[in-house]
Design a protein around this motif. Sequence first.
Motif, short mmCIF file in Angstrom:
data_model
loop_
_atom_site.label_atom_id
_atom_site.label_comp_id
_atom_site.label_asym_id
_atom_site.label_seq_id
_atom_site.Cartn_x
_atom_site.Cartn_y
_atom_site.Cartn_z
N UNK A 133 -0.40 15.69 -6.09
CA UNK A 133 0.29 16.98 -6.01
C UNK A 133 0.97 17.18 -4.66
N UNK A 134 0.30 16.80 -3.58
CA UNK A 134 0.84 16.99 -2.23
C UNK A 134 2.06 16.09 -2.01
N UNK A 188 8.13 8.87 -10.61
CA UNK A 188 7.57 8.74 -11.96
C UNK A 188 6.08 8.40 -11.90
N UNK A 189 5.67 7.66 -10.90
CA UNK A 189 4.26 7.31 -10.75
C UNK A 189 3.42 8.55 -10.45
N UNK A 190 3.91 9.39 -9.55
CA UNK A 190 3.13 10.58 -9.22
C UNK A 190 3.07 11.55 -10.39
N UNK A 191 4.14 11.65 -11.18
CA UNK A 191 4.09 12.45 -12.41
C UNK A 191 3.03 11.88 -13.35
N UNK A 237 0.85 -1.19 0.00
CA UNK A 237 0.00 0.00 0.00
C UNK A 237 0.89 1.25 0.00
N UNK A 238 1.55 1.50 -1.14
CA UNK A 238 2.39 2.69 -1.27
C UNK A 238 1.57 3.86 -1.82
N UNK A 239 2.19 5.01 -1.96
CA UNK A 239 1.48 6.21 -2.39
C UNK A 239 0.86 6.05 -3.77
N UNK A 240 1.61 5.46 -4.68
CA UNK A 240 1.09 5.27 -6.04
C UNK A 240 -0.10 4.31 -6.05
N UNK A 242 -11.55 10.48 -7.20
CA UNK A 242 -10.59 10.87 -8.23
C UNK A 242 -9.97 12.22 -7.94
N UNK A 243 -10.78 13.15 -7.47
CA UNK A 243 -10.29 14.47 -7.08
C UNK A 243 -9.32 14.35 -5.90
N UNK A 244 -9.67 13.53 -4.94
CA UNK A 244 -8.80 13.31 -3.77
C UNK A 244 -7.47 12.72 -4.23
N UNK A 245 -7.52 11.75 -5.14
CA UNK A 245 -6.29 11.14 -5.67
C UNK A 245 -5.41 12.16 -6.37
#
Length: 120
Positions: free
Chosen positions: A43-44, A56-59, A15-18, A35-38
């Motif tokens: 961004x945070x 790379x996942x967050x990008x 259960x990582x951030x991505x 989806x908005x929360x994700x």
Amino acid sequence: MTDQKSPSSDSNFDMNKSTIISLLYIASFVVGITGLIGGILAFVWKDEVAGTWEESHLQYHIMTFIVGIIVGVVGVILSFVLIGIPLLFALAVWVLVRSIMALLKAQKQEPMADPKTLLF
């Protein structure tokens, strides 16, 4: 002697951030606000994961979020002339496929090959 698996074996769900963001995007098909929360979490968290495989996942998730918002708004506007309906359907498929791809790579802790692509 039995073969014991390590804690990072394939049978465990990481259960990582991505993974969290991918699951929120997928859940948005049932509960739209997730989806908005994700997108906000992407961004945070982007500065927290600098230099790791998760960067790379967050990008990738941020790109999915931004394009999703833009195409979603255009699709809603164009739905009044019925052109937007297939556009919104295509957007839903696109977001779902990208979210599943990111989820699968996140479970293997692999970076996204090209996080700024509009493809998969």
